[in-house]
Design an enzyme around this catalytic site. Structure first.
Site, PDB file in Angstrom:
ATOM      1  N   SER A   1       0.826  -1.201   0.000  1.00 31.49           N
ATOM      2  CA  SER A   1       0.000   0.000   0.000  1.00 31.49           C
ATOM      3  C   SER A   1       0.869   1.265   0.000  1.00 31.49           C
ATOM      4  CB  SER A   1      -0.966  -0.036   1.194  1.00 31.49           C
ATOM      5  OG  SER A   1      -1.965   0.953   1.079  1.00 31.49           O
TER       6      SER A   1
ATOM      7  N   ASP B   1      -5.741  -3.810  -2.090  1.00 38.15           N
ATOM      8  CA  ASP B   1      -4.626  -3.498  -1.190  1.00 38.15           C
ATOM      9  C   ASP B   1      -4.052  -4.759  -0.542  1.00 38.15           C
ATOM     10  OD1 ASP B   1      -3.100  -2.593   1.022  1.00 38.15           O
ATOM     11  OD2 ASP B   1      -4.345  -0.805   1.223  1.00 38.15           O
TER      12      ASP B   1
END
Length: 344
Positions: free
Chosen positions: A53, A197
């Site tokens: 991320s 993510d």
């Protein structure tokens, strides 16, 4: 040739990615001072960088080649901090109508992804994973195939099917469920992937990085034997902080699905990060080399609430301060670790 195989791992955490980015500024400054090279960059002293991320985006920034001098990084660690701040301000903006339509993220993504995609396009353009300066590992999760998906520069250099545009990688690794729309991206062989993510399974990617180095990294590349073991490796792991809200028994004992949703997400993400830290500590303790692993991740329990999507000026200032404080707190440990990075 460096004495150790050197690994940098950076956690996910939304706007809190400013914390490891700010620690990176101190890290790069110390590398310049200790190496005697004012142009030294983080990429020069790590053999593999892993990120999830926000950490995945920082990985892209640290390893992005300069168009005018493709063998050198385009951006400094301070540039990465500025990028984290500017992108956070752009990404975490939502109109009143969008907030109303999504019920603040309950029935639709909380933020539009237009700014996200525009920002990555403007900064990464048509750069490919295979063009990054060093091996890297960036995590995401494939919801259609139901499996972890890693963007791996080593594989990308060998196989077009494992190569992607960097702008798509950044989009995938930062597609936090309920915050941004799930993207569908394509490899350079036009295979499609629906990715979210990587924080859903590896918010702290340090152990993934360790496995990657053990399995694939050869320094120099002509080596035909197996990858380095822990005794030949040093790992710096940078976290985005943990605000561990406590849940009193009397308050939670009768909770149902609705009450448990948000707390469970927090518990799982922090729990996984803590478990990975524990596992790597055991790996290095078992060979009596505890100094070859350093984890820096602040305890945020005494700070004002710091959601991963609060990009207000006040919160950004707080995150920069925490990053500087962490670098100062671990000043001696960072100095010793940099000695290992520079060892030949």
């Amino acid at each position: 040739m460096a004495k150790y195989t050197r690994v940098l791992s950076i956690d996910g955490g939304g706007i809190r990615g400013i914390i490891p980015a700010q620690i990176g500024v101190t890290l790069e400054s110390k590398l310049q001072q200790k190496s005697g090279n004012p142009d030294a960059r983080i990429a020069d002293y790590f053999d593999l960088i892993a990120g999830t991320s926000a950490g995945g985006i920082l990985t892209c920034l640290y390893l992005f080649p300069d168009a005018k001098n493709p063998s050198r990084p385009q951006w400094t660690a301070q540039d990465a901090v500025n990028f984290s701040i500017d992108s956070g301000i752009d990404f975490f903006q939502s109109s009143f109508l969008k907030t109303l339509e999504s019920l603040d993220g309950l029935i639709d993504e909380k933020y539009p992804s237009d700014a996200l995609e525009k920002f990555f396009w403007q900064n990464f353009k048509d750069c490919k994973l295979s063009q990054l300066l060093k091996p890297c590992l960036i995590s995401s999760y494939d919801v259609e195939r139901r499996k972890a998906h890693f963007f791996n520069q080593i594989d990308a250099k060998k196989y077009p099917a494992a190569d992607y545009f960097l702008r798509d990688i950044a989009r995938a690794t930062s597609a936090a469920p309920s915050y941004f729309e799930l993207p569908k991206i394509y490899s350079l062989t036009n295979e499609s992937y629906a990715l979210i993510d990587g924080g859903v399974f590896a918010n702290n990617p340090a152990l993934c990085a360790y496995a990657e180095v053990r399995n694939k990294l050869r320094i120099p590349e002509t080596r035909s034997d197996k990858g380095p073991t822990a005794k030949d490796m040093v790992i710096l792991s940078l976290g985005t902080g943990q605000a561990q809200k406590k849940f009193p028994y009397e308050e939670v004992k009768n909770w149902g699905k609705i009450e448990w949703v948000q707390p469970l997400i927090n518990i799982m993400m922090t729990g996984v990060a803590e478990t990975i830290d524990y596992q790597i500590i055991q790996i290095f303790d078992a060979i009596d080399k505890p100094n070859q692993y350093l984890r820096i991740s602040p305890d945020l329990s005494h700070e004002p609430r710091l959601p991963i999507d609060d990009a207000s000026a006040e919160k950004i200032s707080t995150l920069v301060r925490i990053g500087k404080e962490q670098a100062q707190k671990y000043n001696e440990e960072l100095d010793k670790f940099i000695d290992l990075l520079l060892a030949e």
